[in-house]
Design an enzyme around this catalytic site. Structure first.
Site, PDB file in Angstrom:
ATOM      1  N   ASN A 123       0.878  -1.170   0.000  1.00 28.25           N
ATOM      2  CA  ASN A 123       0.000   0.000   0.000  1.00 28.25           C
ATOM      3  C   ASN A 123       0.918   1.224   0.000  1.00 28.25           C
ATOM      4  OD1 ASN A 123      -1.811   2.031   0.483  1.00 28.25           O
ATOM      5  ND2 ASN A 123      -2.685   1.130   2.336  1.00 28.25           N
TER       6      ASN A 123
ATOM      7  N   ARG B 139      -2.470  -2.179  -3.530  1.00 21.98           N
ATOM      8  CA  ARG B 139      -3.681  -1.395  -3.329  1.00 21.98           C
ATOM      9  C   ARG B 139      -3.614  -0.181  -4.255  1.00 21.98           C
ATOM     10  NH1 ARG B 139      -5.106   2.851   1.293  1.00 21.98           N
ATOM     11  NH2 ARG B 139      -7.256   3.211   0.686  1.00 21.98           N
TER      12      ARG B 139
ATOM     13  N   HIS C 219     -12.757   2.712   0.063  1.00 23.64           N
ATOM     14  CA  HIS C 219     -12.740   1.647   1.078  1.00 23.64           C
ATOM     15  C   HIS C 219     -13.432   0.383   0.556  1.00 23.64           C
ATOM     16  CE1 HIS C 219     -12.881   5.103   4.272  1.00 23.64           C
ATOM     17  NE2 HIS C 219     -11.632   4.655   4.184  1.00 23.64           N
TER      18      HIS C 219
ATOM     19  N   ARG D 249     -11.870  15.352   7.925  1.00 26.84           N
ATOM     20  CA  ARG D 249     -12.605  15.778   6.721  1.00 26.84           C
ATOM     21  C   ARG D 249     -14.033  16.158   7.085  1.00 26.84           C
ATOM     22  NH1 ARG D 249     -11.121  10.530   3.757  1.00 26.84           N
ATOM     23  NH2 ARG D 249      -8.924  10.834   3.274  1.00 26.84           N
TER      24      ARG D 249
ATOM     25  N   GLU E 182      -8.100  -5.361   5.275  1.00 20.89           N
ATOM     26  CA  GLU E 182      -7.934  -5.031   3.854  1.00 20.89           C
ATOM     27  C   GLU E 182      -6.768  -5.784   3.237  1.00 20.89           C
ATOM     28  OE1 GLU E 182      -8.511  -0.826   5.163  1.00 20.89           O
ATOM     29  OE2 GLU E 182      -9.250  -0.559   3.126  1.00 20.89           O
TER      30      GLU E 182
END
Ligand code: ADP
Length: 397
Positions: free
Chosen positions: A7, A91, A180, A241, A384
């Site tokens: 990743n 990823r 996601h 965010r 993940e």
């Protein structure tokens, strides 16, 4: 088979080496400050002490080379040689409309990923640098790209179109994509397995509440809606965010504060969310501690957060005309019981009630609703990396 999961960010690289036969993590680690002063690799071999290596990493190729050296090191390595790495799963954040599933990487795929760079300028170029570095050092090892957006490509038009002039979709592909996806896919499947339900006949809402947060509605194995949009800024209030806003606020604040749209974007991504609202922290451990110590703004922030999550869940119950399970995952979803409790209190009308004793657990797969609840409330820790390793295995074996 051993799959190396990568990743790659612009200055960081996370990795895990997973034995896909046993699904055991052989080692994992993180390279930080790539291309800067003070770069450092932290390597954690399973069952051994963590190793920290401080050495210059001028670029990602050097970082990947250090990762390989660590994985094969005599003392703290976990495999004998590079030959023991059978495949690499990368990823990749944005697959646009080109990728609705993971794919084996070749030149054509790399070009198609490049075409999506425009949609994720901070992430996709870094992902491509990681792919390039791995290919240079492991030219004969098959590589797979697993996209954050892919799982959401099953959304119907009505879920992904914005109320904007259609030409922006045609010209610039401005639409909802969602992120996601690997987590939403993994967690929704796991929830069906745990409940002993047929995934293809199951309505589930997955609340991935981490620093970044998104919710998805998964109906009969397909994502039908999700809260993040063209970018990961839309949807829930997150750590830093803003999530959804009245779009007119942007111009209003820019004029009042005399800042540019780029500066406003930084505010929305880095200084907003529960951090900006509370003035305390983006971390829910700090926030709950502040609330418990009597900080009203922290309490209001946590109330607003839970209300926002509950409103999304309610809208997805409507979108699917029902729901069998509501699942919490990621850092906050797995660990912060007061958030799960506060959200669940909005769903008495669905015939579900949280079991406080079960809700007290952290980070394990568990049904947290009371027996007899019509809708199951659950915690399913996301994984993940394992999901990426499985998808990689499926394409290279
Ligand atoms: P991301 O992958 O988006 O960076 P994570 O899924 O790791 O985020 O979630 C990080 C957040 O999870 C932290 O900011 C914190 O709010 C929350 N978190 C992590 N561990 C705990 C914990 N033990 N208790 C409460 N909250 C936690």
């Amino acid at each position: 088979m051993n799959v190396l999961v990568i990743n790659c960010g612009s200055s960081s690289l996370k990795y895990q080496l997973i034995n896909t036969d046993t699904e055991e993590v052989l080692a994992k680690g993180l390279c930080e400050r790539i291309g800067m002063d003070g770069s450092v690799l932290t390597h954690q071999p399973a069952g051994k002490d963590k190793v920290t290596i401080q050495a210059p990493m001028p670029d990602h190729k050097v970082a990947v080379s250090m990762v390989i050296d660590s994985l094969t090191d005599k003392n703290y390595g976990v495999v004998d040689s590079l030959d023991a790495i059978d495949a690499v799963g990368h990823r990749v954040v944005h697959g646009g409309e080109s990728f609705s599933e993971a794919i084996k990487i070749n030149d054509e795929v790399i070009e198609a990923i490049k075409e999506c760079n425009d949609l994720a300028p901070l992430h996709n170029p870094a992902n491509l640098i990681g792919i390039d570095a791995c290919q240079a050092l492991m030219p004969d090892v098959p590589m797979v790209a697993v996209f954050d957006t892919a799982f959401h490509q099953t959304m119907p038009v009505k879920a992904y179109l914005y109320g904007l002039p259609y030409e922006y979709y045609e010209k610039y592909k401005v639409r909802r994509y969602g992120f996601h996806g690997t987590s939403h896919s993994y967690v929704s499947k796991r929830a069906a397995e745990i409940l002993g339900k047929d995934y293809n006949n199951f309505k589930v809402i997955v609340c991935h509440l981490g620093n970044g947060a998104s919710i998805s509605a998964v109906c009969n194995g397909k994502c039908v809606d999700t809260s993040m949009g063209l970018t990961p800024l839309e949807g829930l209030i997150m750590g830093t965010r803003s999530g959804d806003l009245d779009p007119a606020i942007l111009e209003f604040i820019c004029k009042k504060e005399n800042i540019s749209i780029e500066e406003m974007n930084t505010v929305l991504n880095k200084k907003s969310g529960v951090l900006g609202m509370s003035g305390v922290s983006s971390d829910f451990r700090d926030l709950t501690a502040a609330r418990d110590a009597g900080n009203k703004r922290a309490a209001d922030t946590l109330d607003t957060y839970a209300y926002n999550v509950a409103k999304y869940i309610g809208s997805y119950v409507a979108a699917m005309n029902g729901v069998d399970a509501i699942v919490f995952t990621a850092g906050v979803g797995e660990n912060t019981q007061s958030v799960r409790k506060a959200v669940s209190e909005y769903f008495g009308y669905l015939g579900t009630e949280i079991d406080d004793e079960k809700n007290a657990v952290r980070g394990e797969e568990i049904v947290i609703s009371k027996p007899g609840s019509k809708v199951a409330l659950m915690v399913v820790p996301t994984n993940e990396e394992l999901a990426i390793a499985r998808e990689t295995l499926a394409l290279v074996k």
